[in-house]
Design a protein around this motif. Structure first.
Motif, PDB file in Angstrom:
ATOM      1  N   UNK A  75      20.153  15.970  29.727  1.00 49.09           N
ATOM      2  CA  UNK A  75      21.609  16.145  29.710  1.00 49.09           C
ATOM      3  C   UNK A  75      22.019  17.597  29.649  1.00 49.09           C
ATOM      4  N   UNK A  76      21.193  18.421  29.028  1.00 48.84           N
ATOM      5  CA  UNK A  76      21.562  19.824  28.810  1.00 48.84           C
ATOM      6  C   UNK A  76      21.627  20.565  30.130  1.00 48.84           C
ATOM      7  N   UNK A  77      22.675  21.340  30.327  1.00 49.70           N
ATOM      8  CA  UNK A  77      22.789  22.079  31.582  1.00 49.70           C
ATOM      9  C   UNK A  77      21.691  23.134  31.699  1.00 49.70           C
ATOM     10  N   UNK A  78      21.086  23.489  30.556  1.00 50.22           N
ATOM     11  CA  UNK A  78      20.011  24.484  30.531  1.00 50.22           C
ATOM     12  C   UNK A  78      18.627  23.848  30.411  1.00 50.22           C
ATOM     13  N   UNK A  79      18.561  22.525  30.466  1.00 57.17           N
ATOM     14  CA  UNK A  79      17.295  21.804  30.247  1.00 57.17           C
ATOM     15  C   UNK A  79      16.615  22.296  28.969  1.00 57.17           C
TER      16      UNK A  79
ATOM     17  N   UNK B 221      17.366  27.630  27.103  1.00 56.27           N
ATOM     18  CA  UNK B 221      17.884  28.003  25.781  1.00 56.27           C
ATOM     19  C   UNK B 221      19.167  27.245  25.469  1.00 56.27           C
TER      20      UNK B 221
ATOM     21  N   UNK C 154      22.890  26.712  24.504  1.00 56.89           N
ATOM     22  CA  UNK C 154      24.159  27.446  24.530  1.00 56.89           C
ATOM     23  C   UNK C 154      25.256  26.624  23.848  1.00 56.89           C
ATOM     24  N   UNK C 155      24.845  25.682  23.036  1.00 55.07           N
ATOM     25  CA  UNK C 155      25.765  24.910  22.190  1.00 55.07           C
ATOM     26  C   UNK C 155      26.851  24.154  22.954  1.00 55.07           C
ATOM     27  N   UNK C 156      26.499  23.574  24.092  1.00 54.68           N
ATOM     28  CA  UNK C 156      27.509  22.759  24.788  1.00 54.68           C
ATOM     29  C   UNK C 156      27.670  21.415  24.075  1.00 54.68           C
TER      30      UNK C 156
ATOM     31  N   UNK D 260      26.078  18.662  24.737  1.00 57.52           N
ATOM     32  CA  UNK D 260      25.841  17.503  25.611  1.00 57.52           C
ATOM     33  C   UNK D 260      24.688  16.649  25.081  1.00 57.52           C
TER      34      UNK D 260
ATOM     35  N   UNK E  40      25.651  14.203  22.346  1.00 61.44           N
ATOM     36  CA  UNK E  40      26.514  13.133  22.844  1.00 61.44           C
ATOM     37  C   UNK E  40      25.676  12.069  23.555  1.00 61.44           C
TER      38      UNK E  40
ATOM     39  N   UNK F 180      23.814  17.879  15.935  1.00 61.95           N
ATOM     40  CA  UNK F 180      23.634  19.315  16.186  1.00 61.95           C
ATOM     41  C   UNK F 180      23.314  20.076  14.896  1.00 61.95           C
TER      42      UNK F 180
ATOM     43  N   UNK G 272      18.063  30.087  31.942  1.00 65.01           N
ATOM     44  CA  UNK G 272      18.479  28.692  31.872  1.00 65.01           C
ATOM     45  C   UNK G 272      18.548  28.034  33.249  1.00 65.01           C
TER      46      UNK G 272
ATOM     47  N   UNK H 133      15.727  24.501  35.196  1.00 64.77           N
ATOM     48  CA  UNK H 133      15.935  23.274  35.985  1.00 64.77           C
ATOM     49  C   UNK H 133      15.891  23.642  37.466  1.00 64.77           C
TER      50      UNK H 133
ATOM     51  N   UNK I  75      30.058  14.669  28.707  1.00 62.41           N
ATOM     52  CA  UNK I  75      29.451  14.967  27.416  1.00 62.41           C
ATOM     53  C   UNK I  75      29.674  16.391  26.901  1.00 62.41           C
TER      54      UNK I  75
ATOM     55  N   UNK J 248      32.472  25.348  27.416  1.00 57.29           N
ATOM     56  CA  UNK J 248      31.125  25.538  26.872  1.00 57.29           C
ATOM     57  C   UNK J 248      30.100  25.696  27.994  1.00 57.29           C
TER      58      UNK J 248
ATOM     59  N   UNK K 129      34.933  28.694  23.165  1.00 59.74           N
ATOM     60  CA  UNK K 129      33.569  28.233  22.881  1.00 59.74           C
ATOM     61  C   UNK K 129      32.807  29.244  22.051  1.00 59.74           C
TER      62      UNK K 129
END
Lengths: 255, 206
Positions: free
Chosen positions: A175-179, A220, A222-224, A226, A229, A237, B68, B72, B84, B89, B160
């Motif tokens: 889910x994380x945009x940064x994996x 890394x 970045x506190x999104x 995701x 959730x 978190x 980052x 991926x 989500x 952010x 954010x």
């Protein structure tokens, strides 16, 4: 269940022969799917259909099918474990989808989780992170103390238990945009560091596990948020903050 | 990122405080600006620290983004990130680069002319030039528009960034985190809004 109520769906499934293959999306039709069936049962039906047509079935991870093993790992319609909160793919029911809907099904995407085949990914990076520090070194086998002999604050015991409910499915990474694997690693750090048995090695553990996480090529944080959730076990978190605290103080104090 | 971010958040508040005096007292604004522009500690110590803070924050931010992205290599065919996480952010790099572009304009507008006035033209001791210079900057509607737009992006960045900095440093607490989050939202809205008010006030009033 009458035939009228069955769902007719278009499935866009990621197919990839092996880790070397480039892979791509294939489109399949399934019909008369019961809204009461689970998502994995729907995939089973698709596979039977494919076998009947003389085609290769879709490879996917699954085991307990009751949300506790963390094997199933599908990215469904743009979300890890599909729509719905606090569930794994095997706990997702087809009633969440509408008749005639198109469903995208992809594997977890992360450099650290290479695709083995179709929807199966190699999550052994998690095992190596655990091997780097996710344990208590003292051998308790055969001479374990009575649990009640060590007083532990109820709040800490509860938080440690909550962290320990992580099933290591990898939805946080997916889910994380940064994996990033921070939620997983922080849950594993927290389940030990909150209890007296794990506190002795807490500092070294945080450093070792974070270093291994970086070595595996996860991104890394970045506190999104995701990850938390989408987590089927609702890992908070707060665990990431705890790990950051421990990592920071351990790094400063390190000789 | 977190430490340099918090440092810049602190700096921004000081910057706003001084700028805001221009709205109600040109004399105070001149005095404070002259102090900031000529004081040894500010110029020789604080300014290089600030420059380093800005550079560090942007360099680390870009490095973080590149790392980052690398994590991926194959993207999803279909992804629903809005389900989500918040837009702010996920897009710190976009809002951050916009603020960086504003900094380039700010350098062109302020820092380079300031160096020229002080060290080339030799007007180091002129204590009354700051307010007219400020007014001159806000005469052009395009520049005012760019300022306003930049501060909207800064607000998005801070929405954010403020609370994220605390989380990254492990400062999370059941009692205090909700307060930090509310404080962060208030800061992210009010501080950029303050800068916008200054720009629009001088554009309209003069």
């Amino acid at each position: 269940m009458s035939a009228e109520k069955g769902l007719n769906l278009t499935l866009k499934v990621w197919r990839q022969k092996n880790s070397k293959d480039k892979g791509g999306i294939e489109t399949y039709q399934v019909s008369n799917i019961s809204p009461d069936s689970s998502f994995l049962e729907m995939i089973d039906i698709l596979n039977e259909q494919l076998i009947g047509e003389g085609k290769e079935p879709v490879a996917f991870d699954h085991d307990c099918r009751e949300g506790i093993c963390g094997s199933c790992s599908m990215y469904i319609n743009g979300q890890a474990h599909g729509p719905g909160r606090a569930i794994t793919t095997c706990q997702l029911h087809m009633r969440e989808f509408k008749d005639g809907e198109t469903i995208y099904i992809e594997p977890w995407r992360a450099g650290a989780f290479p695709v083995i085949k179709d929807l199966m990914v190699d999550r052994s990076a998690f095992d190596r992170i655990m091997a780097s520090g996710g344990f208590v070194s003292v051998n308790t086998s055969g001479n374990t103390q009575d649990a009640n002999a060590i007083p532990i604050e109820k709040v800490n015991a509860d938080m440690a238990f909550d962290a320990a409910t992580c099933i290591g499915c990898g939805a946080c990474v997916a889910s994380c945009k940064n994996a990033s694997a921070m939620l997983f690693v922080s849950a594993k750090v927290s389940q030990f560091s909150l209890l007296p048995q794990g506190q002795t090695e807490a500092k070294q553990r945080a450093i070792n596990m974070v270093n291994q996480m970086d070595e595996e090529g996860f991104g890394n944080c970045t506190n999104t948020g995701a990850c938390a959730v989408e987590c089927p076990k609702e890992i908070s978190l707060e665990n990431i903050a705890r790990m950051n605290r421990e990592y920071l103080s351990a790094s400063v104090a390190k000789e | 990122m977190a430490l340099s971010g918090l440092f810049l958040i602190f700096f921004l508040l000081q910057h706003l405080t001084i700028n805001f005096t221009s709205v109600f007292s040109p004399e105070t604004f001149n005095e404070l600006s002259h102090f900031m522009g000529t004081n040894f500690v500010v110029q020789a110590i604080l300014q290089p620290v600030l420059a380093f803070g800005v550079f560090f924050h942007l360099a680390m931010g870009i490095r973080l983004e590149l790392m980052n992205r690398k994590a991926r290599p194959v993207k999803y065919a279909y992804s629903k990130p809005g389900a989500n996480s918040s837009w702010v952010s996920r897009n710190m790099i976009i809002t951050g680069i916009t603020v960086l572009l504003f900094l380039a304009l700010h350098f062109y507008d302020f820092w380079i002319p300031e160096l020229k006035i002080k060290y080339v033209d030799g007007l180091m001791d002129d204590t009354t030039r700051y307010y007219p210079e400020l007014l001159h900057k806000f005469e052009n509607p395009v520049r005012v528009g760019l300022y306003v737009l930049s501060f909207v992006f800064l607000a998005l960045h801070l929405l954010h960034g403020f609370q994220s900095a605390f989380q990254s440093m492990g400062a999370r607490h059941k009692k205090y985190t909700p307060i930090i989050e509310k404080l962060g939202t208030a800061y992210a809205v009010l501080v950029p809004f303050g800068f916008i008010v200054i720009a629009i006030y001088h554009f309209v009033a003069h």
